[in-house]
Design an enzyme around this catalytic site. Structure first.
Site, mmCIF file in Angstrom:
data_model
loop_
_atom_site.group_PDB
_atom_site.id
_atom_site.type_symbol
_atom_site.label_atom_id
_atom_site.label_comp_id
_atom_site.label_asym_id
_atom_site.label_seq_id
_atom_site.Cartn_x
_atom_site.Cartn_y
_atom_site.Cartn_z
ATOM 1 N N THR A 65 4.720 5.087 5.965
ATOM 2 C CA THR A 65 3.390 5.625 6.277
ATOM 3 C C THR A 65 3.156 5.832 7.766
ATOM 4 O O THR A 65 2.656 6.873 8.185
ATOM 5 C CB THR A 65 2.294 4.655 5.747
ATOM 6 O OG1 THR A 65 2.694 4.159 4.486
ATOM 7 C CG2 THR A 65 0.966 5.338 5.635
ATOM 8 N N THR A 66 3.516 4.831 8.596
ATOM 9 C CA THR A 66 3.259 4.906 10.032
ATOM 10 C C THR A 66 4.048 6.039 10.684
ATOM 11 O O THR A 66 3.659 6.552 11.727
ATOM 12 C CB THR A 66 3.576 3.541 10.696
ATOM 13 O OG1 THR A 66 2.788 2.546 10.048
ATOM 14 C CG2 THR A 66 3.269 3.522 12.173
ATOM 15 N N TYR A 91 -2.824 6.639 -6.556
ATOM 16 C CA TYR A 91 -3.703 7.580 -7.248
ATOM 17 C C TYR A 91 -3.729 7.402 -8.767
ATOM 18 O O TYR A 91 -4.780 7.375 -9.367
ATOM 19 C CB TYR A 91 -3.356 9.047 -6.888
ATOM 20 C CG TYR A 91 -4.403 10.025 -7.359
ATOM 21 C CD1 TYR A 91 -5.583 10.195 -6.645
ATOM 22 C CD2 TYR A 91 -4.237 10.755 -8.533
ATOM 23 C CE1 TYR A 91 -6.570 11.066 -7.088
ATOM 24 C CE2 TYR A 91 -5.215 11.637 -8.983
ATOM 25 C CZ TYR A 91 -6.377 11.783 -8.258
ATOM 26 O OH TYR A 91 -7.348 12.640 -8.703
ATOM 27 N N TYR A 100 6.138 -2.731 -1.661
ATOM 28 C CA TYR A 100 5.078 -2.544 -0.668
ATOM 29 C C TYR A 100 3.740 -2.470 -1.391
ATOM 30 O O TYR A 100 3.466 -1.504 -2.103
ATOM 31 C CB TYR A 100 5.353 -1.265 0.140
ATOM 32 C CG TYR A 100 4.345 -0.954 1.223
ATOM 33 C CD1 TYR A 100 3.442 -1.905 1.702
ATOM 34 C CD2 TYR A 100 4.307 0.319 1.798
ATOM 35 C CE1 TYR A 100 2.537 -1.607 2.703
ATOM 36 C CE2 TYR A 100 3.415 0.633 2.797
ATOM 37 C CZ TYR A 100 2.521 -0.331 3.253
ATOM 38 O OH TYR A 100 1.622 -0.020 4.242
ATOM 39 N N ARG A 151 -4.605 1.754 0.425
ATOM 40 C CA ARG A 151 -4.068 3.120 0.446
ATOM 41 C C ARG A 151 -3.729 3.635 -0.952
ATOM 42 O O ARG A 151 -3.790 4.835 -1.200
ATOM 43 C CB ARG A 151 -2.795 3.176 1.316
ATOM 44 C CG ARG A 151 -3.073 3.087 2.802
ATOM 45 C CD ARG A 151 -1.773 3.188 3.601
ATOM 46 N NE ARG A 151 -2.021 3.131 5.028
ATOM 47 C CZ ARG A 151 -2.257 4.184 5.798
ATOM 48 N NH1 ARG A 151 -2.292 5.393 5.280
ATOM 49 N NH2 ARG A 151 -2.469 4.036 7.096
ATOM 50 N N LYS A 199 6.427 -6.363 1.142
ATOM 51 C CA LYS A 199 5.528 -6.136 2.281
ATOM 52 C C LYS A 199 4.122 -6.224 1.697
ATOM 53 O O LYS A 199 3.688 -5.355 0.953
ATOM 54 C CB LYS A 199 5.788 -4.765 2.914
ATOM 55 C CG LYS A 199 4.837 -4.455 4.074
ATOM 56 C CD LYS A 199 5.036 -3.039 4.605
ATOM 57 C CE LYS A 199 4.036 -2.739 5.711
ATOM 58 N NZ LYS A 199 4.139 -1.331 6.190
ATOM 59 N N ILE A 205 6.266 -6.253 8.969
ATOM 60 C CA ILE A 205 6.609 -4.847 9.251
ATOM 61 C C ILE A 205 5.413 -4.331 10.035
ATOM 62 O O ILE A 205 4.338 -4.102 9.486
ATOM 63 C CB ILE A 205 6.878 -4.058 7.962
ATOM 64 C CG1 ILE A 205 8.116 -4.639 7.258
ATOM 65 C CG2 ILE A 205 7.089 -2.576 8.280
ATOM 66 C CD1 ILE A 205 8.449 -3.996 5.918
#
Length: 295
Positions: free
Chosen positions: A48-49, A111, A137, A142, A166, A208
């Site tokens: 994502t980052t 989603y 994760y 999100r 994570k 992370i």
């Protein structure tokens, strides 16, 4: 069960862009070299980052190759590989060149909002398809769904190559529940810079990190102090970063850390739409904190 090699300070690597919109390859190389030199223990790329949804297939491949070349086998590399279509993720795993990569980070399906059984089956299929270790994760803010501790523990027990999670639920209670019930060879990694001090104190194996892009030396020092049981100096470092933690995320990620790196003269303050740079006032506050830290 496979051993987790992703411990200590992991860098959730950003992707620097130029003002013309292209990837800034020179800046990316400099950032990675800086992080290696200043204490990174492993890299997490194309997640994502790194603004991965806005990268082309060619750019992703080139980023992977650049990081693999620079790391040169000295540190483990974790690569993002997840989605909300189980069959498509499995297909991606089968068709991706993972040379130089040591594990995959797979996010909860977003989603669709699957049940806990759906999440279990999704990750079980991914684990069966992957020859590399898998790090789960969990980031409900999100994805819209929380991977509950009992599901995480069930996956850890049933899938030998699921080696860590994570955990970015924001719940220390949830973290404790996982750490208390997990198998010995399964690790928890912080997915939230602000909670890293508390999570490592509770038994997490590392982080992370977003802030690690810009300030790896101090952040890795905090974690190393904790690993040695030296909580007072670790707490002092944690408290120095308290205001910065919130500023980094107030206008979205990675807008905050890109503004910080830009202030340090390492990258241009550019993002790809739909993300935009952090507000000028936020950037000014970060610049003031940076001066105080004298880093």
């Amino acid at each position: 069960m496979a051993q987790n090699i992703f411990k200590g300070l992991g860098i959730a690597l950003i992707t620097p862009f130029k003002s013309d919109g292209g990837v800034d390859w020179e800046a990316l190389e400099n950032v990675v070299k800086y992080q290696i030199e200043k204490g990174a223990d492993f890299f997490c790329i194309l997640a994502t980052t790194g603004e991965t949804p806005c990268l082309t297939t060619e750019e992703k491949q080139k980023i992977k190759e650049l990081v693999v070349r620079l790391v040169d086998g000295k540190l483990p590399i974790l690569m993002g590989c997840g989605g909300n279509n189980t069959a498509a993720v499995i297909e991606e795993i089968k068709n991706t060149d993972f040379s130089g990569i040591d594990g995959i980070l797979s996010v909860c399906p977003y989603y669709n909002k699957p049940s806990q059984e759906g999440l279990y089956q999704h990750f079980k299929k991914i684990a069966e398809a992957s020859s590399l270790p898998v790090v789960l994760y969990n980031v409900p803010g999100r994805t819209g769904i929380n991977l509950k501790p009992q599901t995480t523990i069930r996956l850890a027990n049933d899938c030998p190559n699921i080696v860590a999670i994570k955990e970015a639920s924001g719940s220390l209670e949830q973290v404790d529940e996982i750490i208390k019930g997990k198998p010995a060879d399964f690790d928890v990694l912080s997915g939230d810079d602000a909670l890293t001090f508390s999570m490592v104190a509770s038994g997490a194996a590392g982080v992370i990190s977003v802030i690690g892009n810009a300030l790896p030396k101090e952040f890795s020092r905090m974690i190393r102090y904790e690993f040695k049981g030296e909580y007072e100096p670790a707490r002092r470092i944690h408290h120095r970063f308290t205001e910065l933690y919130s500023l980094l995320f107030v206008d979205g990620n990675p807008a905050g850390v890109k503004a910080l790196l830009s202030e340090m003269g390492m990258i241009e303050n550019e993002l790809r739409l739909p993300l935009v740079p952090t507000k000028v006032t936020t950037k000014q506050k970060m610049a003031e904190i940076l001066k105080e830290l004298r880093l």
